[in-house]
Scaffold this active site. Structure first.
Site, PDB file in Angstrom:
ATOM      1  N   ASN A  10       0.868  -1.174   0.000  1.00  0.00           N
ATOM      2  CA  ASN A  10       0.000   0.000   0.000  1.00  0.00           C
ATOM      3  C   ASN A  10       0.906   1.226   0.000  1.00  0.00           C
ATOM      4  OD1 ASN A  10      -1.820   2.058   0.461  1.00  0.00           O
ATOM      5  ND2 ASN A  10      -2.368   1.414   2.537  1.00  0.00           N
ATOM      6  N   LYS A  12       0.125   4.268  -0.299  1.00  0.00           N
ATOM      7  CA  LYS A  12      -0.486   5.455   0.310  1.00  0.00           C
ATOM      8  C   LYS A  12      -0.259   6.686  -0.589  1.00  0.00           C
ATOM      9  CE  LYS A  12      -0.291   3.277   4.815  1.00  0.00           C
ATOM     10  NZ  LYS A  12      -0.137   3.447   6.269  1.00  0.00           N
ATOM     11  N   HIS A  96      -9.478   1.037   5.125  1.00  0.00           N
ATOM     12  CA  HIS A  96      -8.200   1.271   5.802  1.00  0.00           C
ATOM     13  C   HIS A  96      -8.423   2.250   6.953  1.00  0.00           C
ATOM     14  CE1 HIS A  96      -4.074   2.509   6.596  1.00  0.00           C
ATOM     15  NE2 HIS A  96      -3.688   1.413   5.964  1.00  0.00           N
ATOM     16  N   GLU A  98      -6.912   4.720   7.936  1.00  0.00           N
ATOM     17  CA  GLU A  98      -6.754   6.128   7.566  1.00  0.00           C
ATOM     18  C   GLU A  98      -8.028   6.672   6.914  1.00  0.00           C
ATOM     19  OE1 GLU A  98      -2.015   5.347   7.203  1.00  0.00           O
ATOM     20  OE2 GLU A  98      -3.142   5.619   5.349  1.00  0.00           O
ATOM     21  N   GLU A 168      -5.239  -5.174  10.609  1.00  0.00           N
ATOM     22  CA  GLU A 168      -4.255  -4.126  10.863  1.00  0.00           C
ATOM     23  C   GLU A 168      -4.570  -3.453  12.188  1.00  0.00           C
ATOM     24  OE1 GLU A 168      -2.136  -2.513   7.201  1.00  0.00           O
ATOM     25  OE2 GLU A 168      -4.058  -1.511   7.221  1.00  0.00           O
ATOM     26  N   GLY A 174       2.413   2.249  10.924  1.00  0.00           N
ATOM     27  CA  GLY A 174       3.338   3.377  10.815  1.00  0.00           C
ATOM     28  C   GLY A 174       3.962   3.803  12.126  1.00  0.00           C
ATOM     29  N   SER A 213       3.337  -2.146  10.422  1.00  0.00           N
ATOM     30  CA  SER A 213       4.787  -2.166  10.644  1.00  0.00           C
ATOM     31  C   SER A 213       5.415  -3.520  10.317  1.00  0.00           C
ATOM     32  CB  SER A 213       5.122  -1.721  12.078  1.00  0.00           C
ATOM     33  OG  SER A 213       4.657  -0.404  12.311  1.00  0.00           O
TER      34      SER A 213
END
Length: 256
Positions: A10, A12, A96, A98, A168, A174, A213
């Site tokens: 991904n 991003k 996701h 985000e 996730e 991250g 991560s």
């Protein structure tokens, strides 16, 4: 049954024309000998056509980072599942954290997107996972179940045929913190068992990736877990060599 792992990058909001060209050239070179793992990349929409042209003749498949629920119409700024398919996309990341956080995407909206993506012949990659506060409160399973149920209750277990789930933990994305292989395996088993309550055969074949991560150092141990079928990789997917190590670790774990 043997599930063939899927490692997906991904990207991003990263990249430009030159970077896309260089990264894909690097990936094709690094992954030329791989055959025991499925590989996909999800660049920004802007570069999907370029990526689609460049990955031709390689094992790399194309993913998108999001989709609208509508196939066409007066929806300024959106991209439809049909358009994604038209430029060669196979996988679509949905839900996701985000998107859930910055765009207030609800479980219900994500389930509608899941339906739209499936109806148009694409493979949804449904992201689920708990925040740090939820994790500390012992809510991990409840949160994952609720996010899965948005799809299970509207579309049924069959919707997860030829679909992918990415677990996730939000606290690991991250942050450099990763769930331990044992922690991740426990949640992956819970996810598979939750679907199996409705349909054991569907649960057996669904690919459940780990994300958060994932890097060259922790990949091998994660992939030896029985219910972890590859990874959704963020930062490490922007470097061909680092991403290749993760792909090869997934391939080696399944062969073992």
């Amino acid at each position: 049954m043997m599930r063939k792992p899927l490692v997906m990058g991904n990207w991003k909001l990263n990249g430009d024309t030159k970077m896309v060209a260089e990264l894909i050239a690097g990936l094709k070179n690094e992954l030329a000998s791989v055959n025991g793992c499925q590989v996909a990349i999800a660049p920004p929409n802007m570069y999907l056509s370029q990526a689609s042209d460049q990955i031709k003749g390689s094992l790399i498949e194309l993913g998108a980072q999001n989709s609208d629920v509508n196939v066409s119409g007066a929806f300024t700024g959106e991209t439809s599942p049909l358009m994604l398919k038209d430029v060669g996309v196979k996988y679509v990341i949905l839900g996701h954290s985000e998107r859930r956080t910055y765009h207030a995407e609800t479980d219900e909206l994500i389930a509608k997107k899941f339906a739209a993506v499936k109806e148009n012949g694409l493979t949804p990659v449904l992201c689920i996972g708990e925040t740090e506060a939820e994790n500390e409160a012992g809510q991990t399973e409840a949160v994952c179940a609720k996010q899965l149920d948005a799809v299970l209750k509207t579309l049924g277990a069959a919707a997860f045929n030829q679909a992918v789930i990415a677990y996730e933990p939000v606290w690991a994305i991250g942050t450099g913190k990763s769930a331990t292989p044992a922690q991740a395996q426990a949640v992956h088993k819970f996810i598979r068992d939750h679907i199996a309550k409705q349909d054991a055969n569907v649960a057996k074949q669904v690919i459940i990736q780990y994300g958060g991560s994932v890097n060259a150092a922790n990949a091998a141990e994660l992939f030896t877990q029985p219910d972890i079928d590859g990874a959704l990789v963020g930062g490490a997917s922007l470097k061909a060599d680092a991403f290749a190590v993760i792909v090869k670790a997934a391939e080696a774990a399944k062969k073992a």
